[in-house]
Design an enzyme around this catalytic site. Structure first.
Site: not given
Lengths: 528, 379
Positions: A79, A108, A144, A172-173, A256, A258, A260, A271, A305-306, A331, A334, A453
């Protein structure tokens, strides 16, 4: 999507879209590639969603009714992987393909053939990943975040396919990101200075740099896993002198930024949409750009922080706590900007606006729980519970996914030339907005009360809330089928869209015909 | 899933009936606990205070932001004839909404820093306990006593996982051997792991600490109130991650000392019981008990395992092969796989019993047995 409209344009240019399957297999047109990205991402959204439905069925009541624990672990692992790498990231690349050339006045993407390659690597990678279900050893079951040594010494042989899939996705990315940067840097219309670019373009430019910076780090960490598993190295194996914690440092250095990568383009879309329907310019364009840049920079220096519970030294814990708290500042800028944009506007509430407003509300909730978790000592309690699950789903589902939905409703008339069914769109919105909260809000409660979790079963005290969460989950999942119906209905027909589509819309894409012709901006527009 | 497709279809059908039924019936099964627990230690109360302060700050920010947005949504709409203002950018406002949040953060950083310093102060402890995570149990070694045991999910919970857990007291939150600590003493934990990463968490103590192979992480607690405190593993560690609870019993000093003495004599008695010859049915009975504790998570109650990661015992080549090889595998494990070495986890009697049980249960019917003396010789 744009077959009918290209006939006119096609007479001027001798090469319109190719006929049949070849149009898609060998597509180099940014619109076709964007369309393929979006459809594939939508398919992956439903695949990842199906896994989530299975998870919620198992957690509907205490005890194990449907799945062996191993299957439960495979379900939440796939998932997460499918949603992150198969649904949200590629959906944003689809938006980038469709919108960036239209919005900066380019004909293009800068490198159309590389664009094709980066698209096709993505479904192939997903196929590699999902094919593990049919192999001996079965799909990955280590989450994951695939922490070593659970994903190395203790994982099935199919993990090597997972590693290969991640490598392909990374390639690819990175190619997609290079293309975005090259397009934005080189192909802007004359007069469009950097500080005149639409915010969606800005957020994607910054996202592309994040991708180029961190996807190689992810590739590095899975390569170390590969050699640990197959060639006798011991990067992450304590008994061989390695360090299981190093895995987490490298993973979160990728991980991290990722998050964002998944949310910055959402900031961009919102926006664009809020000023359109408030009929009022974005309150602080420049500060939005700087805030995006600040968030991107900070995302590289907060990964620890993880890992507050991993036994980091006090100095490390304090540093990562302070750095993480800083993210709240840009943040906040924003959110306050969006608030000020709506203030004293002349608002109407079409579906894209509804999703965008819900985004601001619900992303703020996710942001505030993020602020709570930044406090290291409190995180010693929150860490690895459903409180965290609630937090990141609030920023990813009513966050990123709602922004994706908003973006589709906003630009779909430009893409296919027809308005979507507004009544159905609103029904889709209200079903989604209510069910998503029934699904994720009670997760805060069970998390604080102590439910870890990634468990297939739970103590009885969590039973009632889990049942409510599951019901919310089923409702949210079913509601998304309506979205597919609305999109297909709009593509097949409906009230023709005007060129500007929305009364308050501003920007180069709205000066083009609806649907946007196969080739656009062949002569660069002039921006004052 | 594929192995019992029929069973799953049945369960799905059941779910179809249950979903509506349960929705209308009053949900009386459990408590509606909403908030973090205040806990029973100085640290947990400090953490709780930080949590609540932050919560109220978030509520205030949320009410402010949402209030302004709701006001605009209600009043600044085109259908009410609102005309859009065209203002944008205001240096004063933008500086304010950057500086004020920063100040709030600085204010919040102070108590958080102090709490972190307190949390990480492992000095001057009264006693030390080594905590080692295993797939899927905890080992507790009292470093100041000759005392060391494993703590598994209790049988009452285990039996009802696939049946009806509703009647089980402390379902998934009870163990066979509780960790016992004295009240009012600073207990230092040295936390590590044997295989994959686990995490040791008792919410009432106010922290969790990862158990990582190759690392020894320190943590501490001081609980003044005797009582029973429960928690769970909080780092994904494989199939039975959800089934390795932690239960800590805090006893007054005198009771704690009595408990230590009792445990030591029980351990000595268990070791001594290996000096005699054991009969087949004695070994089978003991073996089933050990199997249901130590083997069942991977090899399953029916001995079928979960191939290919966890091979079957029923008809398996090891359990139906030479007895020496079987004992050797049970004692020393298979490096590079999930099969652990049980030599240090089980005593002579337990090892003899469980190997005997595996060779004669599940239709294996090998007819041979292992004596505790054989295990002693093999050590």
């Amino acid at each position: 999507m744009s077959t009918t409209a290209t006939a006119v344009e096609g007479e001027h240019h001798h090469h319109g879209p190719a006929k049949g399957l070849g149009r898609w297999l060998f597509a180099t047109n940014h619109k076709d590639i964007g369309t393929m990205y979006l459809w594939t991402a939508l398919a992956m959204f439903f695949l990842g969603g199906a896994f989530a439905m299975v998870i919620r069925m198992e957690l509907f009541q205490p005890g194990l009714q449907l799945l062996e624990p191993e299957w439960f672990n495979r379900m939440f692992t796939m998932h997460g992987l499918v949603m992150v790498f198969g649904a949200i990231m590629p959906a944003w690349v689809g938006f980038a393909n469709w919108q960036i050339p239209l919005m900066v006045g380019a004909p293009d993407m800068a490198m159309p053939r590389m664009n094709l390659l980066s698209y096709w690597l993505f479904p192939v990678a997903m196929l590699v990943l999902v094919s593990t279900f049919f192999m001996d050893g079965n799909a990955p079951a280590f989450g994951w975040t695939f922490y070593a040594p659970l994903s190395t010494t203790f994982a099935p042989d199919t993990t090597d396919f997972f590693i290969f899939g991640v490598h392909l996705l990374g390639v690819s990315s990175i190619m997609g990101a290079i293309n975005v940067i090259a397009t934005i840097v080189n192909l802007r219309a004359p007069g469009m200075t950097l500080m005149k670019m639409p915010l969606f373009v800005w957020t994607w430019l910054i996202t592309a740099f994040l991708l180029i910076a961190v996807m190689p780090v992810l590739a590095g960490v899975v390569t170390m896993m590969l050699t640990d598993r197959n060639f006798g190295t011991a990067f992450f194996e304590a008994s061989g002198g390695g360090d299981p914690l190093m895995f987490q440092h490298i993973f979160w250095f990728f991980g991290h930024p990722e998050v964002y990568i998944m949310i910055l383009p959402a900031f961009g879309v919102v926006s664009q949409i809020l000023p359109t329907f408030a009929r009022k310019p974005l309150f602080g364009y420049a500060s939005m750009v700087y805030a995006t840049g600040a968030i991107a920079f900070l995302s590289f220096i907060v990964w620890g922080h993880h890992m507050f519970a991993t036994g980091m030294p006090l100095a490390g814990e304090l540093y990562f706590m302070y750095a993480t708290m800083l993210i709240a500042v840009p943040t906040g800028v924003k959110i306050f900007n969006w608030m000020a944009t709506m203030w004293r506007g002349s608002m109407t509430f079409e579906t894209p606006m509804l999703f965008s407003i819900a985004f601001v509300f619900l992303f703020t909730i996710g942001g505030l729980t993020g602020l709570m978790m930044a406090m290291g000592p409190a995180d010693m309690q929150y860490h690895s519970t459903y409180f965290i699950v609630a937090h990141f789903h609030y920023v990813l589902v009513p966050g990123a996914v709602f922004a994706l939905m908003a973006g589709v409703y906003y630009w779909l008339p430009k893409w296919c030339g027809n308005m979507y069914d507004e009544r159905l769109g609103k029904i889709h919105f209200w079903l989604s907005a209510i069910s998503v909260n029934v699904l994720f809000f009670p997760q805060h409660f069970v998390g604080l009360a102590g439910m870890p979790r990634r468990v297939p079963d739970y103590p009885l005290q969590f039973a009632d809330f889990n049942m409510i969460i599951s019901i919310g989950g089923f409702a949210y999942g079913l509601s998304q089928l309506l979205f597919v119906y609305i999109v297909i209905k709009a593509i097949r027909g409906g009230q023709p869209a005007t060129d500007q589509v929305w009364e308050g819309a501003q920007g180069l894409e709205w000066e083009l015909p609806s649907p946007a012709p196969f080739h656009t901006h062949t002569t660069p527009p002039k921006v004052d | 899933m594929s192995a019992n497709g029929n069973g799953m279809a049945q369960r799905l059908a059941w779910l179809g009936i249950l979903v509506p039924a349960l929705c209308v019936s009053p949900m009386a099964m459990a408590e509606w606990e909403l908030n973090l627990r205040e806990g029973v230690t100085d640290i947990s109360r400090t953490v709780f205070d930080i949590h609540m302060t932050l919560f109220w700050i978030c509520v205030v920010i949320g009410v402010g932001v949402f209030g302004v947005m709701l006001y605009s949504i209600i009043n600044h709409r085109k259908s009410k004839g609102a005309v859009a203002a065209q203002f944008h950018e205001s240096t004063v406002i933008e500086i304010l909404w950057t500086v004020i949040p920063t100040l709030i953060l600085v204010v919040m950083a102070v108590p958080a820093t102090l709490a972190f310093i307190k949390l990480e102060d492992n000095s001057a402890s009264d006693m030390s306990i080594q905590v080692i995570g295993y797939q899927w149990k905890w080992q507790y070694k009292y470093l100041d006593e000759e005392l060391d045991f494993f703590s598994n999910l209790d049988a009452a919970s285990r039996e009802q996982i696939k049946a009806d857990p509703t009647g089980v007291e402390n379902y998934l939150l009870e163990v066979d051997n509780r960790l016992v600590i004295p009240a009012g003493k600073k207990v230092r934990f040295l936390i590590s792991a044997n295989d994959v990463i686990h995490s040791w968490w008792v919410p009432d103590f106010g922290w969790k600490q990862d158990a990582i192979p190759g690392f020894i992480n320190e943590a501490w607690t001081r609980v003044d109130e005797p009582g029973i405190y429960r928690g769970q593993c909080t780092e994904l560690c494989g199939i039975d991650h959800g089934f390795m609870p932690i239960v800590v019993e805090v006893k007054p000093q005198a009771e704690y000392e009595a408990w230590v003495a009792e445990q030591k004599s029980a351990l000595a008695a268990a070791a001594a019981s290996g000096d005699r010859e054991w009969a087949m049915d004695e070994l089978m009975e003991k073996g089933e008990e050990v199997y249901m504790r130590a083997c069942v998570a991977c090899h399953q109650a029916n001995g079928q395992g979960i191939p290919p990661a966890f091979p079957p015992i029923a008809g398996g080549p090891i359990a139906t092969g030479p007895v020496e090889g079987h004992l050797d595998q049970a004692m020393n494990g298979v490096p590079g796989t999930a099969m652990q070495a049980f030599a240090a986890q089980l005593n002579d009697v337990e090892l003899a019993a469980v190997v005997t049980y595996q060779r004669n249960a599940f239709g294996n019917d090998m007819g041979d047995l292992v004596q505790p003396a054989d295990v002693k010789a093999a050590r």
